[in-house]
Design a protein around this motif. Structure first.
Motif, PDB file in Angstrom:
ATOM      1  N   ARG A   1       0.821  -1.219   0.000  1.00  0.00           N
ATOM      2  CA  ARG A   1       0.000   0.000   0.000  1.00  0.00           C
ATOM      3  C   ARG A   1       0.855   1.271   0.000  1.00  0.00           C
ATOM      4  NH1 ARG A   1      -5.610  -1.222   2.058  1.00  0.00           N
ATOM      5  NH2 ARG A   1      -5.752   1.005   2.386  1.00  0.00           N
ATOM      6  N   SER A   2       1.987   1.241   0.702  1.00  0.00           N
ATOM      7  CA  SER A   2       2.837   2.441   0.756  1.00  0.00           C
ATOM      8  C   SER A   2       3.435   2.737  -0.616  1.00  0.00           C
ATOM      9  CB  SER A   2       3.943   2.280   1.801  1.00  0.00           C
ATOM     10  OG  SER A   2       4.754   1.160   1.517  1.00  0.00           O
ATOM     11  N   LYS A   3       3.841   1.691  -1.335  1.00  0.00           N
ATOM     12  CA  LYS A   3       4.422   1.899  -2.668  1.00  0.00           C
ATOM     13  C   LYS A   3       3.381   2.449  -3.633  1.00  0.00           C
ATOM     14  CE  LYS A   3       7.510  -1.886  -1.812  1.00  0.00           C
ATOM     15  NZ  LYS A   3       6.980  -3.118  -1.296  1.00  0.00           N
ATOM     16  N   ILE A   4       2.159   1.947  -3.561  1.00  0.00           N
ATOM     17  CA  ILE A   4       1.076   2.412  -4.435  1.00  0.00           C
ATOM     18  C   ILE A   4       0.744   3.877  -4.140  1.00  0.00           C
ATOM     19  CG2 ILE A   4      -1.370   2.107  -4.985  1.00  0.00           C
ATOM     20  CD1 ILE A   4      -0.858  -0.963  -4.428  1.00  0.00           C
ATOM     21  N   ALA A   5       0.625   4.206  -2.847  1.00  0.00           N
ATOM     22  CA  ALA A   5       0.313   5.590  -2.468  1.00  0.00           C
ATOM     23  C   ALA A   5       1.460   6.526  -2.838  1.00  0.00           C
ATOM     24  CB  ALA A   5       0.018   5.679  -0.970  1.00  0.00           C
ATOM     25  N   ALA A   6       2.699   6.091  -2.620  1.00  0.00           N
ATOM     26  CA  ALA A   6       3.853   6.932  -2.960  1.00  0.00           C
ATOM     27  C   ALA A   6       3.889   7.212  -4.460  1.00  0.00           C
ATOM     28  CB  ALA A   6       5.142   6.259  -2.497  1.00  0.00           C
ATOM     29  N   ALA A   7       3.594   6.204  -5.262  1.00  0.00           N
ATOM     30  CA  ALA A   7       3.569   6.402  -6.722  1.00  0.00           C
ATOM     31  C   ALA A   7       2.511   7.433  -7.100  1.00  0.00           C
ATOM     32  CB  ALA A   7       3.308   5.077  -7.423  1.00  0.00           C
ATOM     33  N   ALA A   8       1.388   7.417  -6.399  1.00  0.00           N
ATOM     34  CA  ALA A   8       0.323   8.391  -6.676  1.00  0.00           C
ATOM     35  C   ALA A   8       0.787   9.810  -6.321  1.00  0.00           C
ATOM     36  CB  ALA A   8      -0.938   8.035  -5.901  1.00  0.00           C
ATOM     37  N   PHE A   9       1.461   9.973  -5.184  1.00  0.00           N
ATOM     38  CA  PHE A   9       1.983  11.301  -4.825  1.00  0.00           C
ATOM     39  C   PHE A   9       2.970  11.781  -5.892  1.00  0.00           C
ATOM     40  CE2 PHE A   9       0.468  10.435  -0.475  1.00  0.00           C
ATOM     41  CZ  PHE A   9      -0.054  11.679  -0.148  1.00  0.00           C
ATOM     42  N   ALA A  10       3.830  10.891  -6.352  1.00  0.00           N
ATOM     43  CA  ALA A  10       4.805  11.263  -7.384  1.00  0.00           C
ATOM     44  C   ALA A  10       4.098  11.688  -8.670  1.00  0.00           C
ATOM     45  CB  ALA A  10       5.754  10.094  -7.643  1.00  0.00           C
TER      46      ALA A  10
END
Length: 127
Positions: free
Chosen positions: A71-80
């Motif tokens: 979940r953290s990787k998915i959310a981080a990609a969205a912020f990027a």
């Protein structure tokens, strides 16, 4: 997307200016979260990103339950994708934080702009 260690995260928290985001459901966040974290329980929309991390130039660190949670990787990609300049993933997440004996906060944040004091005091580490 860059990974961040617990030590580097603690240093960022100590210096201030980091936007810490937990990418877990609301009930998991309410039970316990890292000091000063804000919650992104679902997909990261532009409106939600603006609420939990208003400064696109300041570092955003996203975490979830631990190294086997994506979940953290998915959310981080969205912020990027939304144009945040410095997005990092604390892959160890809550599991690593707990193993280090660091303190958690519980309950919902009163406002999306709430901040904490020094990380050492909040994290229960001796000064």
């Amino acid at each position: 997307m860059e990974r961040i260690s617990r030590e580097d995260l603690l240093a960022l928290l100590e210096s201030g200016g980091v936007q810490l985001v937990e990418a877990l459901p609301v009930d998991a966040f309410a039970a316990e979260h890292l000091p000063g974290a804000r919650n992104v329980p679902d997909q990261v929309s532009a409106e939600l990103a603006e609420r939990v991390a208003p400064d696109r130039a300041a570092p955003v660190v996203v975490y979830c339950s631990g190294p086997y949670c994506n979940r953290s990787k998915i959310a981080a990609a969205a912020f990027a994708r939304l144009g945040y300049a410095d997005v990092r993933v604390y892959a160890g997440g809550k599991e690593d934080w707990a193993q280090a004996g660091l303190a958690f906060e519980s309950g919902r944040a009163s406002t999306p702009t709430s901040t904490t004091g020094g990380a050492a005091a909040v994290a229960g580490r001796p000064s």
